[in-house]
Design a protein around this motif. Structure first.
Motif, PDB file in Angstrom:
ATOM      1  N   LEU A 251       0.667  -1.180  -0.120  1.00  0.00           N
ATOM      2  CA  LEU A 251      -0.056   0.180   0.216  1.00  0.00           C
ATOM      3  C   LEU A 251       0.903   1.121  -0.047  1.00  0.00           C
ATOM      4  CD1 LEU A 251      -2.724  -0.890   2.778  1.00  0.00           C
ATOM      5  CD2 LEU A 251      -3.040  -0.728   0.280  1.00  0.00           C
ATOM      6  N   LEU A 252       1.947   1.137   0.717  1.00  0.00           N
ATOM      7  CA  LEU A 252       2.818   2.453   1.019  1.00  0.00           C
ATOM      8  C   LEU A 252       3.635   2.492  -0.505  1.00  0.00           C
ATOM      9  CD1 LEU A 252       3.841   2.069   4.786  1.00  0.00           C
ATOM     10  CD2 LEU A 252       2.481   3.947   3.650  1.00  0.00           C
ATOM     11  N   SER A 253       3.980   1.420  -1.123  1.00  0.00           N
ATOM     12  CA  SER A 253       4.677   1.517  -2.280  1.00  0.00           C
ATOM     13  C   SER A 253       3.873   2.335  -3.345  1.00  0.00           C
ATOM     14  CB  SER A 253       4.882   0.455  -3.043  1.00  0.00           C
ATOM     15  OG  SER A 253       3.899  -0.189  -3.737  1.00  0.00           O
ATOM     16  N   GLN A 254       2.607   2.504  -3.109  1.00  0.00           N
ATOM     17  CA  GLN A 254       1.827   3.527  -4.130  1.00  0.00           C
ATOM     18  C   GLN A 254       1.404   4.893  -3.404  1.00  0.00           C
ATOM     19  OE1 GLN A 254       1.981   2.531  -7.531  1.00  0.00           O
ATOM     20  NE2 GLN A 254       3.309   1.371  -6.625  1.00  0.00           N
ATOM     21  N   ALA A 255       1.301   4.782  -2.065  1.00  0.00           N
ATOM     22  CA  ALA A 255       1.243   6.189  -1.467  1.00  0.00           C
ATOM     23  C   ALA A 255       2.393   7.019  -1.640  1.00  0.00           C
ATOM     24  CB  ALA A 255       0.819   5.604  -0.055  1.00  0.00           C
ATOM     25  N   GLU A 256       3.609   6.516  -1.788  1.00  0.00           N
ATOM     26  CA  GLU A 256       4.745   7.488  -1.668  1.00  0.00           C
ATOM     27  C   GLU A 256       4.777   8.207  -3.090  1.00  0.00           C
ATOM     28  OE1 GLU A 256       8.574   5.891  -1.161  1.00  0.00           O
ATOM     29  OE2 GLU A 256       8.454   4.386  -2.731  1.00  0.00           O
ATOM     30  N   HIS A 257       3.977   7.849  -4.086  1.00  0.00           N
ATOM     31  CA  HIS A 257       4.047   8.430  -5.362  1.00  0.00           C
ATOM     32  C   HIS A 257       3.665   9.967  -5.214  1.00  0.00           C
ATOM     33  CE1 HIS A 257       5.583   5.636  -8.423  1.00  0.00           C
ATOM     34  NE2 HIS A 257       4.851   4.691  -7.929  1.00  0.00           N
ATOM     35  N   ASP A 258       2.767  10.234  -4.697  1.00  0.00           N
ATOM     36  CA  ASP A 258       2.044  11.375  -4.718  1.00  0.00           C
ATOM     37  C   ASP A 258       1.215  11.645  -3.454  1.00  0.00           C
ATOM     38  OD1 ASP A 258      -0.200  13.198  -5.986  1.00  0.00           O
ATOM     39  OD2 ASP A 258       1.072  13.073  -7.698  1.00  0.00           O
ATOM     40  N   GLU A 259       0.844  12.939  -3.347  1.00  0.00           N
ATOM     41  CA  GLU A 259      -0.123  13.305  -2.156  1.00  0.00           C
ATOM     42  C   GLU A 259      -1.574  12.870  -2.561  1.00  0.00           C
ATOM     43  OE1 GLU A 259       2.040  15.434  -3.138  1.00  0.00           O
ATOM     44  OE2 GLU A 259       3.134  16.159  -1.538  1.00  0.00           O
ATOM     45  N   MET A 260      -1.790  12.928  -3.978  1.00  0.00           N
ATOM     46  CA  MET A 260      -2.949  12.322  -4.292  1.00  0.00           C
ATOM     47  C   MET A 260      -3.216  10.956  -4.692  1.00  0.00           C
ATOM     48  SD  MET A 260      -4.055  15.368  -6.899  1.00  0.00           S
ATOM     49  CE  MET A 260      -5.896  14.878  -7.309  1.00  0.00           C
ATOM     50  N   ARG A 282       3.605   1.896  11.465  1.00  0.00           N
ATOM     51  CA  ARG A 282       4.857   1.630  11.982  1.00  0.00           C
ATOM     52  C   ARG A 282       5.794   1.716  10.508  1.00  0.00           C
ATOM     53  NH1 ARG A 282       8.330  -2.316  11.508  1.00  0.00           N
ATOM     54  NH2 ARG A 282       7.328  -3.503  10.221  1.00  0.00           N
ATOM     55  N   GLN A 283       5.255   1.399   9.409  1.00  0.00           N
ATOM     56  CA  GLN A 283       6.393   1.319   8.187  1.00  0.00           C
ATOM     57  C   GLN A 283       6.454   2.660   7.824  1.00  0.00           C
ATOM     58  OE1 GLN A 283       5.558  -1.591   5.370  1.00  0.00           O
ATOM     59  NE2 GLN A 283       5.173  -3.329   6.687  1.00  0.00           N
ATOM     60  N   LEU A 284       5.185   3.398   7.775  1.00  0.00           N
ATOM     61  CA  LEU A 284       5.067   4.918   7.471  1.00  0.00           C
ATOM     62  C   LEU A 284       6.213   5.614   7.664  1.00  0.00           C
ATOM     63  CD1 LEU A 284       3.477   6.925   5.524  1.00  0.00           C
ATOM     64  CD2 LEU A 284       1.707   6.944   7.424  1.00  0.00           C
ATOM     65  N   ALA A 285       6.323   5.610   9.233  1.00  0.00           N
ATOM     66  CA  ALA A 285       7.185   6.516  10.116  1.00  0.00           C
ATOM     67  C   ALA A 285       8.568   6.259   9.698  1.00  0.00           C
ATOM     68  CB  ALA A 285       7.151   6.214  11.489  1.00  0.00           C
ATOM     69  N   ARG A 289      10.003   9.170   2.014  1.00  0.00           N
ATOM     70  CA  ARG A 289       9.120  10.189   1.582  1.00  0.00           C
ATOM     71  C   ARG A 289       7.731  10.081   2.367  1.00  0.00           C
ATOM     72  NH1 ARG A 289       9.735  11.525  -4.069  1.00  0.00           N
ATOM     73  NH2 ARG A 289       7.567  10.757  -4.629  1.00  0.00           N
ATOM     74  N   GLU A 290       8.044  10.209   3.647  1.00  0.00           N
ATOM     75  CA  GLU A 290       7.224   9.853   4.743  1.00  0.00           C
ATOM     76  C   GLU A 290       5.870  10.962   4.616  1.00  0.00           C
ATOM     77  OE1 GLU A 290       8.367  10.539   8.867  1.00  0.00           O
ATOM     78  OE2 GLU A 290       6.228  10.325   9.437  1.00  0.00           O
ATOM     79  N   THR A 291       6.343  12.348   4.577  1.00  0.00           N
ATOM     80  CA  THR A 291       5.108  13.243   4.242  1.00  0.00           C
ATOM     81  C   THR A 291       4.284  13.108   3.020  1.00  0.00           C
ATOM     82  OG1 THR A 291       7.134  14.791   4.781  1.00  0.00           O
ATOM     83  CG2 THR A 291       5.007  15.713   4.582  1.00  0.00           C
ATOM     84  N   ILE A 292       4.723  12.732   1.910  1.00  0.00           N
ATOM     85  CA  ILE A 292       3.846  12.439   0.634  1.00  0.00           C
ATOM     86  C   ILE A 292       3.001  11.304   0.962  1.00  0.00           C
ATOM     87  CG2 ILE A 292       3.891  11.580  -1.701  1.00  0.00           C
ATOM     88  CD1 ILE A 292       6.470  13.187  -2.438  1.00  0.00           C
ATOM     89  N   ALA A 293       3.632  10.512   1.519  1.00  0.00           N
ATOM     90  CA  ALA A 293       2.947   8.960   1.642  1.00  0.00           C
ATOM     91  C   ALA A 293       1.863   9.108   3.066  1.00  0.00           C
ATOM     92  CB  ALA A 293       3.909   7.773   2.248  1.00  0.00           C
TER      93      ALA A 293
END
Ligand SMILES: NC(=O)c1ccc[n+]([C@@H]2O[C@H](COP(=O)([O-])OP(=O)(O)OC[C@H]3O[C@@H](n4cnc5c(N)ncnc54)[C@H](O)[C@@H]3O)[C@@H](O)[C@H]2O)c1
Ligand SMILES: N[C@H](CO)Cc1c[nH]c[nH+]1
Ligand SMILES: [Zn+2]
Length: 428
Positions: A251-260, A282-285, A289-293
């Motif tokens: 899930l995070l692999s795609q979330a880190e692409h873009d705020e959208m 846990r993984q997000l932190a 590219r934490e802020t984007i994800a």
């Protein structure tokens, strides 16, 4: 992650793409570039990419490409070359042939395939460099036989000065000879309408952010476009046999692409839903590219809880995701029920980045529900078809009366007479 009920999700179709402000901004940029050409192109490049260029410096030079080779490492070069082999092999399977059927009366009917002459590929570069997208754009066009492939990419990749050398090397490796340092809606408009520095193309392909996606939609008609491949999306379908850490990572692999970007788990298991939410946090932190994800998880992330697998699949078919991962006990058994998805990743080891980089299928995929009616970038995108019709005298005589009947039924006398003149001359 927000928990929602799957049966309610996606019942209304989101028709708006981008905010009204984004739509208006893109409309203005596209129109200005159409009318003013290079002048507007350079102005918007300065405004949105913070790079001041002149018309003479838009085209990437051979020297820059040679020097880019000195700045990429051998591991990258060998990995991208192997990926290119896989991508080419996969796309060569898509190549179709022209065909002609010859009937006993001499009639010949067929379909002639011709590559497009000049294609523009957009390689994103606002937030990150996407050398992989160079291959995904260029290789299918080459397999189709397109003689002129032009690449555009923002002049400052990821906000750093200059185009990322890995993009330039990937383009050179793929055989691109014409490259321009322009991005965003202004680059799309320049490709569509042409400017003094950038001759127009027949088709624009490639993913990009919302400005790129909206600009492609705006120029469609003046040129062809591939699908609207906008901000990335992933949906994971899972049951309680799935590994929560794998799902969170994907899930995070795609979330880190873009705020959208959006990242959604659809499951019948509340236990898995909770475990994935914990893992995502846990993984997000720990991500660079934490802020984007984090932004995309908070605003476009969700866990959809379904009572049954049938309900889960119905929600997925309504969403028509760009990427669908199936992580259930018998993943292959689900395939027949998936109607709408850009790419389907089956089982725990087919993590989405396998497709992003290496397996061979294209990673430029329809987003925002458009997988209901459009497909991944493929060789057919770069080919146009002409129908071939040859009627012998014998065939026209055998069928002329029927053609005239149909023409006169539509009130089109001139159509009928175009046939009649031939029949009468022969009949005397
Ligand atoms: N669907 C796919 O197949 C696929 C594949 C790879 C990447 N992607 C997506 O591509 C996108 C890449 O986005 P990116 O931003 O990194 O690069 P990008 O190259 O798409 O966009 C950067 C450009 O956007 C323009 N821009 C930025 N802010 C603007 C504003 N406020 N007004 C007008 N123009 C503006 C700038 O001109 C800049 O050159 C991501 O959304 C990613 O998810 C999708
Ligand atoms: N996942 C993107 C498509 O949505 C493609 C990509 C390129 N690089 C990494 N990922
Ligand atoms: Zn990706």
């Amino acid at each position: 992650m927000r928990k929602l009920r799957a049966e309610q999700f996606g019942l209304t179709r989101e028709v708006e793409y981008g905010t009204p402000e984004q739509n208006e901004a893109v409309k203005q940029i596209v129109e200005a570039v159409r009318i003013e050409g290079d002048e507007a192109l350079l102005r918007y490049t300065e405004q949105h990419d913070r790079v001041k260029l002149d018309a003479g410096s838009l085209r990437v030079t051979d020297e820059e490409i040679q020097s880019a080779y000195k700045n990429v490492d051998d591991a990258f070069l060998s990995a991208i070359r192997e990926a290119a082999v896989n991508i080419r092999k996969f796309h060569e399977k898509q190549l179709r042939q022209s065909w002609v059927d010859v009937e006993p009366d001499g009639t010949m009917l067929g379909q002639l395939l011709r590559p497009l002459k000049r294609v523009g590929v957009y390689v994103p570069g606002g937030k990150a460099a996407y050398p992989s997208s160079v291959l995904m754009n260029v290789i299918p066009a080459q397999v189709a036989g397109v003689p002129e492939i032009v690449m555009v990419t923002p002049p400052a990749t990821g906000g750093k000065a200059g185009i990322d050398p890995y993009i330039l090397v990937a383009a050179a490796e793929a055989g691109v000879k014409e490259m321009y340092r322009v991005g965003g809606a202004q680059a799309v408009a320049a490709l569509a309408y042409g400017t003094a520095s950038i001759p127009p193309v027949d088709k624009i392909c490639g993913p990009g952010n919302i400005y790129v996606a909206l600009a492609k939609r705006a120029v469609f008609g003046a040129v062809d476009i591939d699908s609207i491949a906008g901000p990335s999306e992933i949906v994971v379908l899972a049951d309680d046999t799935a590994d929560a850490a794998y799902i969170a990572a994907d899930l995070l692999s795609q979330a880190e692409h873009d705020e959208m970007a959006s990242a959604i788990l659809v499951t019948t298991s509340t236990k898995l839903a909770d475990a994935v939410s914990v893992e995502v946090a846990r993984q997000l932190a720990t991500l660079p590219r934490e802020t984007i994800a984090r932004h995309s998880i908070d605003n476009h992330g969700a866990v959809l809880l379904a009572d049954t697998m049938a309900e889960a699949i119905a929600a997925i078919n309504r969403m028509a995701p760009e990427h669908l991962e199936i992580m259930v006990a018998e993943p292959m058994s689900m395939l027949g029920q998936i109607e709408n998805a850009g790419a389907i990743f089956v089982g725990p080891y087919s993590s989405e980045p396998v497709g992003d980089y290496f397996a061979g299928p294209n990673h430029i995929l329809p987003t925002n529900g458009t997988a209901r009616f459009s497909s991944p970038v493929n060789v057919d995108d770069f080919v146009k078809k002409s129908s071939l019709i040859y009627y012998s005298k014998e065939a026209l005589f055998a069928n002329g009366d029927k053609i005239m009947t149909l023409a006169r039924h539509e009130g089109l006398e001139a159509h009928a007479r175009a046939i009649e003149i031939r029949l009468e001359r022969e009949r005397g």
